[in-house]
Design a protein around this motif. Structure first.
Motif, PDB file in Angstrom:
ATOM      1  N   LEU A   1       1.201   4.473   0.736  1.00 48.90           N
ATOM      2  CA  LEU A   1       0.015   5.156   0.244  1.00 48.90           C
ATOM      3  C   LEU A   1       0.415   6.539  -0.247  1.00 48.90           C
ATOM      4  CD1 LEU A   1      -2.576   4.434   3.112  1.00 48.90           C
ATOM      5  CD2 LEU A   1      -2.074   3.028   1.101  1.00 48.90           C
ATOM      6  N   GLU A   2      -0.420   7.101  -1.113  1.00 50.40           N
ATOM      7  CA  GLU A   2      -0.207   8.478  -1.564  1.00 50.40           C
ATOM      8  C   GLU A   2      -1.472   9.284  -1.324  1.00 50.40           C
ATOM      9  OE1 GLU A   2       1.042  11.063  -5.565  1.00 50.40           O
ATOM     10  OE2 GLU A   2       0.769   8.887  -5.698  1.00 50.40           O
ATOM     11  N   LEU A   3      -1.317  10.453  -0.715  1.00 53.02           N
ATOM     12  CA  LEU A   3      -2.441  11.354  -0.508  1.00 53.02           C
ATOM     13  C   LEU A   3      -2.709  12.106  -1.803  1.00 53.02           C
ATOM     14  CD1 LEU A   3      -4.528  12.746   1.315  1.00 53.02           C
ATOM     15  CD2 LEU A   3      -2.725  14.353   2.001  1.00 53.02           C
ATOM     16  N   ILE A   4      -3.914  11.948  -2.337  1.00 54.38           N
ATOM     17  CA  ILE A   4      -4.328  12.638  -3.555  1.00 54.38           C
ATOM     18  C   ILE A   4      -5.730  13.184  -3.322  1.00 54.38           C
ATOM     19  CG2 ILE A   4      -4.791  12.437  -6.019  1.00 54.38           C
ATOM     20  CD1 ILE A   4      -2.881  10.081  -6.112  1.00 54.38           C
ATOM     21  N   GLY A   5      -5.848  14.500  -3.282  1.00 53.86           N
ATOM     22  CA  GLY A   5      -7.145  15.102  -2.980  1.00 53.86           C
ATOM     23  C   GLY A   5      -7.613  14.663  -1.603  1.00 53.86           C
ATOM     24  N   ASN A   6      -8.867  14.240  -1.528  1.00 48.86           N
ATOM     25  CA  ASN A   6      -9.438  13.824  -0.245  1.00 48.86           C
ATOM     26  C   ASN A   6      -9.364  12.322  -0.020  1.00 48.86           C
ATOM     27  OD1 ASN A   6     -11.894  16.355  -0.657  1.00 48.86           O
ATOM     28  ND2 ASN A   6     -10.206  16.394   0.788  1.00 48.86           N
ATOM     29  N   SER A   7      -8.407  11.656  -0.635  1.00 47.13           N
ATOM     30  CA  SER A   7      -8.317  10.207  -0.464  1.00 47.13           C
ATOM     31  C   SER A   7      -6.867   9.736  -0.474  1.00 47.13           C
ATOM     32  CB  SER A   7      -9.109   9.489  -1.559  1.00 47.13           C
ATOM     33  OG  SER A   7      -8.547   9.754  -2.831  1.00 47.13           O
ATOM     34  N   TYR A   8      -6.675   8.557   0.086  1.00 40.25           N
ATOM     35  CA  TYR A   8      -5.382   7.899   0.056  1.00 40.25           C
ATOM     36  C   TYR A   8      -5.429   6.782  -0.973  1.00 40.25           C
ATOM     37  CZ  TYR A   8      -4.414  10.264   4.489  1.00 40.25           C
ATOM     38  OH  TYR A   8      -4.228  11.214   5.455  1.00 40.25           O
ATOM     39  N   LYS A   9      -4.413   6.706  -1.813  1.00 42.22           N
ATOM     40  CA  LYS A   9      -4.347   5.695  -2.859  1.00 42.22           C
ATOM     41  C   LYS A   9      -3.193   4.746  -2.572  1.00 42.22           C
ATOM     42  CE  LYS A   9      -3.586   5.118  -7.849  1.00 42.22           C
ATOM     43  NZ  LYS A   9      -3.278   5.832  -9.122  1.00 42.22           N
ATOM     44  N   ARG A  10      -3.472   3.430  -2.621  1.00 41.31           N
ATOM     45  CA  ARG A  10      -2.404   2.440  -2.457  1.00 41.31           C
ATOM     46  C   ARG A  10      -1.472   2.526  -3.655  1.00 41.31           C
ATOM     47  NH1 ARG A  10      -0.983  -2.969  -0.665  1.00 41.31           N
ATOM     48  NH2 ARG A  10      -2.656  -3.025   0.905  1.00 41.31           N
ATOM     49  N   ILE A  11      -0.186   2.627  -3.371  1.00 42.07           N
ATOM     50  CA  ILE A  11       0.821   2.726  -4.413  1.00 42.07           C
ATOM     51  C   ILE A  11       1.680   1.464  -4.490  1.00 42.07           C
ATOM     52  CG2 ILE A  11       2.817   4.026  -5.244  1.00 42.07           C
ATOM     53  CD1 ILE A  11       0.193   5.515  -5.492  1.00 42.07           C
ATOM     54  N   PHE A  12       2.062   0.954  -3.302  1.00 34.98           N
ATOM     55  CA  PHE A  12       2.993  -0.167  -3.267  1.00 34.98           C
ATOM     56  C   PHE A  12       2.764  -0.992  -2.014  1.00 34.98           C
ATOM     57  CE2 PHE A  12       7.202  -1.718  -1.777  1.00 34.98           C
ATOM     58  CZ  PHE A  12       7.515  -2.548  -2.837  1.00 34.98           C
ATOM     59  N   PRO A  13       2.643  -2.335  -2.162  1.00 32.98           N
ATOM     60  CA  PRO A  13       2.422  -3.063  -3.411  1.00 32.98           C
ATOM     61  C   PRO A  13       1.025  -2.794  -3.930  1.00 32.98           C
ATOM     62  CG  PRO A  13       2.203  -4.552  -1.558  1.00 32.98           C
ATOM     63  CD  PRO A  13       2.636  -3.238  -0.986  1.00 32.98           C
ATOM     64  N   SER A  14       0.756  -3.107  -5.170  1.00 32.57           N
ATOM     65  CA  SER A  14      -0.498  -2.705  -5.798  1.00 32.57           C
ATOM     66  C   SER A  14      -1.690  -3.562  -5.404  1.00 32.57           C
ATOM     67  CB  SER A  14      -0.344  -2.725  -7.323  1.00 32.57           C
ATOM     68  OG  SER A  14       0.009  -4.027  -7.776  1.00 32.57           O
ATOM     69  N   GLU A  15      -1.450  -4.790  -4.958  1.00 33.39           N
ATOM     70  CA  GLU A  15      -2.547  -5.713  -4.637  1.00 33.39           C
ATOM     71  C   GLU A  15      -3.192  -5.342  -3.303  1.00 33.39           C
ATOM     72  OE1 GLU A  15      -5.088  -8.955  -5.328  1.00 33.39           O
ATOM     73  OE2 GLU A  15      -3.555  -8.107  -6.652  1.00 33.39           O
ATOM     74  N   PRO A  16      -4.497  -5.057  -3.275  1.00 36.86           N
ATOM     75  CA  PRO A  16      -5.157  -4.701  -2.009  1.00 36.86           C
ATOM     76  C   PRO A  16      -5.025  -5.813  -0.973  1.00 36.86           C
ATOM     77  CG  PRO A  16      -6.586  -4.231  -3.883  1.00 36.86           C
ATOM     78  CD  PRO A  16      -5.431  -5.021  -4.418  1.00 36.86           C
ATOM     79  N   GLY A  17      -4.909  -5.420   0.277  1.00 35.08           N
ATOM     80  CA  GLY A  17      -4.846  -6.391   1.364  1.00 35.08           C
ATOM     81  C   GLY A  17      -3.501  -7.059   1.533  1.00 35.08           C
ATOM     82  N   THR A  18      -2.455  -6.577   0.855  1.00 41.57           N
ATOM     83  CA  THR A  18      -1.145  -7.219   0.934  1.00 41.57           C
ATOM     84  C   THR A  18      -0.080  -6.272   1.480  1.00 41.57           C
ATOM     85  OG1 THR A  18      -0.445  -6.593  -1.313  1.00 41.57           O
ATOM     86  CG2 THR A  18      -1.715  -8.637  -1.080  1.00 41.57           C
TER      87      THR A  18
END
Length: 468
Positions: free
Chosen positions: A418-435
């Motif tokens: 994950l990457e912290l960007i502002g007030n949220s965490y963004k999935r970076i790798f792998p890109s598919e949610p839940g994997t």
């Protein structure tokens, strides 16, 4: 500390370098079997249907009514089981540290008791505060009274391990840190964090994404055992992927008056990738603020303990943007892809407790303990709980995290970045949610001074504090 802190169900990976991903779909509770009847022609005698039990993700709750009885071990009576939990919430430099562990344990104990307890025995729990440096006092109090310790985690667990081993108090912790504790006897972790293994999912992602930066890597670590050992695991396991560490800086774990000298030293050494081990608040935030003021830019990597609301909410100014976090759990933002994550959040919302990655780890630890304890029936003993837990060779906490084999104390070579960007965490790798991304080449194996000091036997269990 993860297990990370920092701290990773997976598919077999190909021999190719491209990682595979695995996905856990929410599992519906099985339909109730139709009621079976038998007896006289009038149908007066009926076999009652199997009771319906609630589920936690794809796991049936191990808590239900029953008729277990007997004082079968310390802390066990006809009616109750006494367990202990704990965190470092009273540490003056970071009040509330890891309180999500005890919030989660209390919420899950309350839920379990409402469902009937463990085979009818109600759970009583005492929540300890080690305040970072008072771990030994915790064990000295718990040893003569507790059945087991469950879902606890202490940042400096090494200073209490001798007392725990000597009094033979078994535990299923949220996490461990020191080598002796991570390989301790009478211990099973839901997501193993041994000192001689390190999942390299994030390291592989950084190496592929920033190949030039990794040859100019550096570390920053606090001046006490937990962060020193974590740093040394990185130094021992990352180089085969191309990482070269040109600078390793030790900071005061209770904080620095001025982080500028650290920033300037990194800048002067040309460090382009910084691995930071410690806590997000206040130290990492203060360090990144100093880096911003001095115009120092780098790739920043951390462990799973940086995935927490307080860290996210503190990044209003974006000073911590670009922080990469290694995970083995499905993040809260993807609750739609994991019924277990959704169930965890619902339970904590009802209880009013704080949520964080360590909370999900604590939930998995409690559910592993409760599942094993249920299997013991009336004859509940510490030995039985550990034996039953070790029999479970695929554990996901109901779908909270990547599948692990707790009994062998080896983390799976899988993860999420994950990457912290502002007030949220963004999935970076792998890109598919839940994997999760998995690759056998990410199973970092090594030995260093800490594993040698822990005196591991042929089963990788520490003999350091065992006496004849």
């Amino acid at each position: 500390a993860s297990q990370e802190t920092d701290t990773e169900a997976n598919e077999e990976s190909n021999t190719e370098s491209t990682p595979q991903t695995s996905e856990r779909e929410p599992v519906e509770a099985p339909e109730t079997e139709p009621e079976a009847t038998t007896g006289t022609e009038s149908g007066s005698d009926e076999i009652p249907p199997e009771p319906e039990y609630e589920t936690f993700g794809d796991l049936t709750w191990p808590c239900n009514p029953g008729e277990a009885s007997g004082s079968t071990d310390q802390g066990v009576t006809d009616e109750s089981i006494l367990i202990g939990g704990g965190d470092d919430r009273g540490y003056a430099a970071a009040l509330g540290l890891n309180i999500t562990q005890t919030d989660t344990l209390q919420a899950f104990v309350d839920k379990c008791n409402a469902l009937g307890g463990i085979n009818g025995r109600q759970i009583e729990v005492e929540l300890y505060d080690a305040k970072i440096f008072e771990v030994n006092n915790v064990w000295l109090d718990a040893c003569p009274r507790m059945f087991m310790m469950v879902a606890e985690g202490f940042a400096v667990d090494g200073i209490g391990e001798e007392s725990r081993v000597q009094c033979e108090l078994a535990h299923i912790p949220t996490y461990t840190v020191s080598a002796a504790a991570a390989h301790g006897p009478l211990m099973i972790q839901p997501v193993p964090n041994p000192s001689d293994r390190n999942p390299l999912s994030m390291a592989a992602f950084i190496a592929e994404t920033y190949p030039e930066a990794i040859a100019k890597s550096g570390t920053m670590y606090g001046n006490f055992g937990a962060t020193i050992e974590t740093k040394d695991k990185v130094l021992a396991s990352y180089p085969p992927l191309g990482f070269e560490f040109v600078l390793n800086l030790e900071y005061n774990i209770v904080g620095e008056d001025d982080w500028t000298p650290f920033v300037l030293e990194l800048k002067d050494a040309g460090v382009e990738h910084v691995y930071f081990t410690g806590t997000c608040l206040p130290n990492y935030q203060a360090f990144r603020a100093a880096a911003s003021v001095n115009g120092y830019e780098a790739i920043y990597t951390t462990d799973a303990n940086f995935y927490e609301n307080s860290c996210r909410e503190a990044n209003d100014d974006g000073v911590m943007d670009g922080t990469y976090v290694r995970m083995a759990f499905i993040p809260f933002e993807e609750r739609a892809y994991s019924s277990a994550v959704s169930d965890y959040l619902d339970i904590m919302d009802e209880a009013g407790g704080e949520v964080a990655l360590l909370g999900m780890q604590a939930a998995s630890a409690f559910m592993l303990w409760a599942t094993a304890a249920k299997a013991c029936g009336s004859e509940l003993t510490r030995e039985c709980v550990l034996e039953e837990a070790a029999k479970i060779d695929e554990w996901t906490g109901g779908g909270l995290h990547v599948a692990s084999d707790p009994g062998v104390n080896i983390p799976p070579p899988c993860g999420i970045v994950l990457e912290l960007i502002g007030n949220s965490y963004k999935r970076i790798f792998p890109s598919e949610p839940g994997t999760y991304a998995c690759d056998e080449s990410w199973a970092g194996t090594f030995s260093n001074q800490w594993t040698e000091d822990a005196q591991l036997d042929e089963n990788r269990v520490s003999q350091k504090f065992i006496t004849q």
